[in-house]
Design an enzyme around this catalytic site. Structure first.
Site, short mmCIF file in Angstrom:
data_model
loop_
_atom_site.label_atom_id
_atom_site.label_comp_id
_atom_site.label_asym_id
_atom_site.label_seq_id
_atom_site.Cartn_x
_atom_site.Cartn_y
_atom_site.Cartn_z
CG ASP A 97 63.62 0.48 54.88
OD1 ASP A 97 62.86 0.38 54.83
OD2 ASP A 97 63.79 0.23 56.12
CB ALA A 109 54.32 2.62 57.14
CD GLU A 110 56.25 -1.01 63.28
OE1 GLU A 110 55.80 -1.98 62.43
OE2 GLU A 110 57.52 -0.42 63.43
CB THR A 155 46.25 0.74 53.55
OG1 THR A 155 44.91 -0.14 53.80
CG2 THR A 155 46.07 2.07 54.18
CG ASP A 156 42.26 -1.63 50.41
OD1 ASP A 156 42.35 -2.13 52.15
OD2 ASP A 156 41.72 -2.94 49.83
CB SER A 177 48.38 4.78 62.69
OG SER A 177 48.98 3.47 62.33
CE LYS A 178 49.78 3.64 54.94
NZ LYS A 178 50.95 4.18 55.19
CE1 TYR A 218 44.58 -15.58 62.44
CE2 TYR A 218 44.25 -13.45 61.84
CZ TYR A 218 45.13 -13.58 62.51
OH TYR A 218 46.63 -13.37 62.23
CG HIS A 275 38.93 -9.98 60.74
ND1 HIS A 275 39.08 -11.16 60.92
CD2 HIS A 275 39.86 -9.06 59.36
CE1 HIS A 275 39.81 -11.98 59.23
NE2 HIS A 275 40.18 -10.66 58.93
P1 NAD Z 1 56.44 -3.15 55.52
O1 NAD Z 1 56.63 -3.68 56.78
O2 NAD Z 1 57.11 -4.74 54.89
O3 NAD Z 1 57.75 -2.71 55.18
C1 NAD Z 1 57.78 -1.19 55.39
C2 NAD Z 1 58.64 -0.96 55.72
O4 NAD Z 1 59.27 0.99 56.51
C3 NAD Z 1 60.47 -1.50 56.16
O5 NAD Z 1 61.36 -1.96 55.49
C4 NAD Z 1 60.64 -0.85 57.30
O6 NAD Z 1 61.94 -0.70 57.98
C5 NAD Z 1 60.98 0.18 57.12
N1 NAD Z 1 59.95 1.39 58.38
C6 NAD Z 1 59.69 1.10 59.59
N2 NAD Z 1 59.25 2.52 60.49
C7 NAD Z 1 60.27 3.34 59.96
C8 NAD Z 1 60.50 4.96 60.01
N3 NAD Z 1 60.77 5.56 61.45
N4 NAD Z 1 61.43 4.91 59.35
C9 NAD Z 1 62.37 5.01 57.84
N5 NAD Z 1 61.40 3.27 57.45
C10 NAD Z 1 60.12 2.61 58.15
O7 NAD Z 1 55.46 -2.70 54.64
P2 NAD Z 1 54.63 -2.97 52.78
O8 NAD Z 1 53.32 -3.97 53.11
O9 NAD Z 1 55.74 -2.81 52.09
O10 NAD Z 1 54.39 -1.51 53.10
C11 NAD Z 1 54.48 -0.37 52.57
C12 NAD Z 1 53.35 1.00 52.58
O11 NAD Z 1 52.18 0.44 51.57
C13 NAD Z 1 52.78 1.30 53.61
O12 NAD Z 1 52.64 2.67 53.96
C14 NAD Z 1 51.78 0.37 53.88
O13 NAD Z 1 50.85 0.72 55.05
C15 NAD Z 1 51.37 0.63 52.28
N6 NAD Z 1 50.26 -0.55 51.93
C16 NAD Z 1 50.55 -2.19 52.42
C17 NAD Z 1 49.67 -2.72 51.71
C18 NAD Z 1 49.93 -4.62 51.77
O14 NAD Z 1 49.19 -5.14 51.87
N7 NAD Z 1 51.28 -5.31 52.37
C19 NAD Z 1 48.44 -2.58 50.95
C20 NAD Z 1 48.21 -1.30 50.69
C21 NAD Z 1 49.35 -0.22 51.36
P1 TYD Z 2 46.66 -9.50 56.27
O1 TYD Z 2 47.86 -10.16 55.23
O2 TYD Z 2 47.26 -9.62 57.90
O3 TYD Z 2 47.17 -8.77 55.73
P2 TYD Z 2 45.41 -7.16 56.99
O4 TYD Z 2 44.82 -7.76 57.55
O5 TYD Z 2 46.14 -6.19 56.30
O6 TYD Z 2 43.92 -7.41 55.31
O7 TYD Z 2 45.24 -10.57 56.20
C1 TYD Z 2 44.99 -10.82 55.39
C2 TYD Z 2 43.60 -11.64 55.96
O8 TYD Z 2 44.17 -12.25 56.25
C3 TYD Z 2 42.69 -11.03 56.73
O9 TYD Z 2 41.44 -11.43 56.76
C4 TYD Z 2 43.10 -11.52 57.94
C5 TYD Z 2 43.20 -13.24 57.35
N1 TYD Z 2 44.53 -13.96 58.39
C6 TYD Z 2 44.20 -15.43 58.64
O10 TYD Z 2 42.90 -15.14 57.76
N2 TYD Z 2 44.74 -15.86 59.17
C7 TYD Z 2 46.77 -15.68 59.13
O11 TYD Z 2 47.05 -15.75 59.42
C8 TYD Z 2 46.62 -14.20 58.62
C9 TYD Z 2 48.29 -13.41 58.82
C10 TYD Z 2 45.80 -13.37 58.62
#
Ligand code: NAD
Ligand code: TYD
Length: 353
Positions: A31, A81-82, A132-133, A161-162, A215, A293
């Protein structure tokens, strides 16, 4: 052993904690520790002999090739990922760098390693890409939920990007035969969720007496899954998924953002009532909508349920209770990720890299 990338983030750290709760198979966690990576999430594994952490980027081909050669993993699970849509709107560059180029470089390093494996390890090796979806775009209120055959219509720099990374993973299977698996999951929530995303932000702001920024009209819909259920889905796909296949993962828990915020406020009202007796809902503030959005996401998870027998253990109601309670029980975690003390420690411990 398996190599996990991005395992210090929200989902990756839950995945690794979940892994060691049931399986002693060693894990190396690579990481970069961006703002979203937090090794403190994995502090419980300090005495776990099978756990190793390495700071570095999936885009560092030499580092990844070295790790693969040294540790000889049977699988790579890519979380790195970012991940925040709002950040991708303000600065898309790092999303292209990490999610597109980083995934490309990771795939190339893994392909080199995999090509040199003897049989039968070459056959059984897996590269699991966590996605991601949001790659499928936005649904209207009456559209059917996303299935694995939906066309890709990403709308944000993050989801684009995903989507690009998913296409690369697919192509590395079709062209080179790399045994890949892709999961496309809905919105996760749970412990260790960085307080920039909706649910943790609402909990943390409410407890601090700050506005709860919703939002636009707040009637956007997401399909919520408890993070440990996502972890169990990934384990299941890794164990039994068919190479080259995509599995959608979701909680069948569609909620509007406003409903989410009201649920969080209701739980906090019951567990940490405000001194003046008013509800946390009085902090709800409608703010300018996010550009572009997406209105609604919903996952049809029939394939992973019927083919692999996976189902979530939590309902939204049980999962959100656990989540709110976790944040109430861990104010020091929130304070440290918010204060910058955590980042200072990282720079001391691992250097500025
Ligand atoms: P997060 O932002 O919490 O964690 C991302 C991690 O990746 C961090 O620990 C960061 O330091 C690391 N990272 C970033 N750039 C890197 C690099 N170049 N090399 C190595 N490590 C790096 O994200 P998350 O919410 O834990 O999501 C993890 C994965 O799941 C992502 O690929 C995201 O697209 C996917 N995902 C997330 C959600 C969600 O609801 N959070 C839903 C579906 C899929
Ligand atoms: P988020 O947690 O950023 O996930 P994603 O955009 O990947 O679905 O946001 C979830 C939903 O909540 C999205 O519709 C945006 C909304 N949202 C707010 O209304 N207020 C906030 O401060 C944030 C961060 C998100």
């Amino acid at each position: 052993m398996i190599l996990v990338t991005g395992g210090a983030g929200f989902i990756g750290s839950n995945f690794i904690l979940d892994w060691f709760a049931g399986d002693p198979e060693p894990v190396v966690n690579l990481d970069l520790l961006t703002y979203a990576g937090n090794v403190e999430n994995l502090a419980a594994l300090a005495d776990e002999p099978g756990y190793r952490f390495m700071r570095g980027s999936i885009g560092d081909s030499a580092l990844v090739a070295g790790l693969l050669a040294t540790h000889q993993p049977r699988a790579v699970v890519n979380f790195a990922a970012e991940s925040h849509v709002d950040r991708s709107i303000h600065g898309p560059g790092t999303f292209i760098e990490t999610n597109v180029l980083g995934t490309f470089r990771l795939l190339e390093a893994v392909r080199g390693y995999w090509a040199g494996l003897p049989e039968p390890q070459r056959q059984t090796f897996r590269f699991l890409h966590v996605s991601t979806d949001e790659v499928y775009g936005s649904l209207s209120a009456t559209d059917p939920a996303f299935s694995e055959t939906n066309r890709y219509e990403p709308n944000s720099p993050y989801s684009a990007s995903k989507a690009a990374s998913d296409h690369l993973v697919r192509a590395w299977h079709h062209t080179y035969g790399l045994p890949v698996l892709t999961t496309n999951c809905s919105n996760n929530y749970g412990p260790y969720h960085f307080p920039e995303k909706l649910i943790p932000l609402m909990i943390v702001n409410a407890l601090a007496g700050k506005p709860l920024p919703v939002y636009g009209d707040g009637l956007q819909i997401r399909d919520w899954l408890y993070v440990r259920d996502h972890a169990s889905a990934i384990r299941r796909v890794l164990a039994a998924g068919r190479p080259g296949e995509v599995y959608n993962v979701g909680g069948r828990s569609e909620r509007t953002n406003l409903a989410i915020v009201h649920t969080v406020c209701g739980l906090l009202d019951a567990r940490r009532p405000r001194r003046d007796g008013t509800s946390y809902t009085s902090l709800i503030t409608h703010v300018t909508d996010r550009p572009g959005h997406d209105r609604r996401y919903a996952i049809d998870c029939h394939k992973i349920e019927s083919e692999l027998g996976w189902t979530p253990a939590e309902t939204f109601e049980t999962g959100i209770e656990k989540t709110v309670q976790w944040y109430l029980d861990h104010p020091e975690w929130v304070a440290r990720v918010q204060s910058g003390a955590y980042r200072e420690w990282i720079e001391q411990q691992y250097g500025a890299g």
